[in-house]
Design a protein around this motif. Structure first.
Motif, PDB file in Angstrom:
ATOM      1  N   LYS A  67       0.860  -1.183   0.000  1.00  0.00           N
ATOM      2  CA  LYS A  67       0.000   0.000   0.000  1.00  0.00           C
ATOM      3  C   LYS A  67       0.894   1.230   0.000  1.00  0.00           C
ATOM      4  O   LYS A  67       1.600   1.466   0.976  1.00  0.00           O
ATOM      5  N   PRO A  68       0.919   1.963  -1.131  1.00  0.00           N
ATOM      6  CA  PRO A  68       0.145   1.769  -2.367  1.00  0.00           C
ATOM      7  C   PRO A  68       0.616   0.545  -3.140  1.00  0.00           C
ATOM      8  O   PRO A  68       1.772   0.152  -3.065  1.00  0.00           O
ATOM      9  N   LYS A  69      -0.310  -0.053  -3.883  1.00  0.00           N
ATOM     10  CA  LYS A  69      -0.001  -1.259  -4.646  1.00  0.00           C
ATOM     11  C   LYS A  69       0.841  -0.887  -5.863  1.00  0.00           C
ATOM     12  O   LYS A  69       0.468  -0.021  -6.648  1.00  0.00           O
ATOM     13  N   PRO A  70       2.000  -1.535  -6.040  1.00  0.00           N
ATOM     14  CA  PRO A  70       2.893  -1.138  -7.131  1.00  0.00           C
ATOM     15  C   PRO A  70       2.493  -1.730  -8.477  1.00  0.00           C
ATOM     16  O   PRO A  70       1.796  -2.744  -8.550  1.00  0.00           O
ATOM     17  N   ILE A  71       2.930  -1.089  -9.532  1.00  0.00           N
ATOM     18  CA  ILE A  71       2.812  -1.638 -10.871  1.00  0.00           C
ATOM     19  C   ILE A  71       3.808  -2.787 -11.004  1.00  0.00           C
ATOM     20  O   ILE A  71       4.903  -2.744 -10.440  1.00  0.00           O
ATOM     21  N   ILE A  72       3.430  -3.829 -11.761  1.00  0.00           N
ATOM     22  CA  ILE A  72       4.322  -4.959 -12.004  1.00  0.00           C
ATOM     23  C   ILE A  72       4.866  -4.871 -13.419  1.00  0.00           C
ATOM     24  O   ILE A  72       4.122  -4.618 -14.373  1.00  0.00           O
TER      25      ILE A  72
END
Length: 228
Positions: free
Chosen positions: A144-149
C-alpha cells in the motif's frame, strides 16, 4: 513550441539514510513526484497536505528540482516523522504561463502504508500449456500503495508477446493469447518504483513450457522443437 503536460508518477522512499524499507515514526520519509512537460524548464510545482498549501520548513523540506534524477522531479522530505504527519499529500504540477490543465497527484502516507511483496502462487511454475492456447502468468503482489508490475523475459534478450522488451501489469497477471513455441522460457515479474515504494525491487520468475503436437503422432511433445 507547443506547451504540454503529460503523465505524472510518484514514489516513496521510507528512509533514504538508513536503508530501511518501512515507514517509522521518528525517521525520514521522502515523497518524489515526477511529471513530463514541454518545455521542461517552465514546469513549476506546489505541495498540499490534506488540501492545504505546504511551505518548505526545517522539518518539511521542499525541493523544486532534483539534479540527481530525471528533469521535472520535485521532492518533499518529511524529517522526524510524527503521527500528525500522516495524511494525503498532493503534488501539483503546472507551467509558468498557465493555460493548460494542471496535474495533481495524491500520495497517502499512513500507519498502514507498507512496502510491496511479491510471490508466485503455488503450482503456477513451471506452467505447461499447448500451442495456440491462452495462458495467464500470475504474480501475487501486495503493498500500500499497490505497485505496478513489470514483466520481462528473464532467460534471454527476447521481446515480450506484444513486441516490447517490458510490459506493465496493474494486477500482476501477464495474459498471452495464442501462445507459440518461441514464447517458452523464463519470465520475470518485478515491482516498479513508480506509483509505489522506492525500495529494492521485489521479483520472482515463472517457467513457461509450451507443448506442441507431434506432426506424425497423436500425442504432445513436452517441449516444442525450435522453429527454423
Amino acid at each position: 513550441m507547443n506547451q504540454a503536460l503529460r503523465k505524472g508518477r510518484f514514489w516513496i522512499t521510507p528512509d533514504p539514510y538508513h536503508n530501511d524499507d518501512n515507514i517509522q515514526i521518528g525517521r525520514e520519509v521522502k515523497i518524489s513526484c515526477q511529471v513530463e512537460a514541454t518545455p521542461a524548464e517552465e514546469l513549476i510545482f506546489s505541495w498540499l497536505k490534506n488540501g492545504r498549501a505546504l511551505r518548505s520548513s526545517e522539518r518539511m523540506v521542499i525541493t523544486q528540482t532534483d539534479p540527481d534524477v530525471a528533469p521535472g522531479t520535485t521532492n518533499l522530505d518529511i524529517i522526524d516523522l510524527k503521527f500528525t504527519d500522516f495524511g494525503t499529500y498532493t503534488c501539483v504540477a503546472s507551467l509558468k504561463n498557465g493555460g493548460i490543465p494542471e496535474i495533481s497527484i495524491d500520495v497517502n502516507i499512513s500507519s498502514t502504508t507498507v512496502p510491496p511483496s511479491l510471490m508466485v502462487p503455488r503450482g503456477k511454475s513451471p506452467l505447461v500449456v499447448q500451442e495456440t492456447e491462452t495462458v495467464e502468468l500470475q504474480c501475487l503482489v501486495s503493498g500500500k500503495p499497490k505497485p505496478i508490475i513489470l514483466w520481462s523475459r528473464a532467460d534471454r534478450e527476447a521481446p515480450m508477446p506484444d513486441g516490447s522488451m517490458q510490459m506493465e501489469s496493474y494486477d500482476g497477471i501477464l495474459r498471452i493469447v495464442n501462445v507459440s513455441r518461441d514464447m517458452s522460457g523464463t519470465y520475470r515479474c518485478q515491482t516498479s518504483q513508480y506509483n509505489g515504494f522506492n525500495v529494492k525491487p521485489r521479483e520472482a520468475v515463472i517457467e513457461l513450457v509450451v507443448q506442441c503436437e507431434s506432426p506424425s503422432f497423436s500425442y504432445f511433445l513436452w517441449d516444442c522443437p525450435k522453429p527454423n
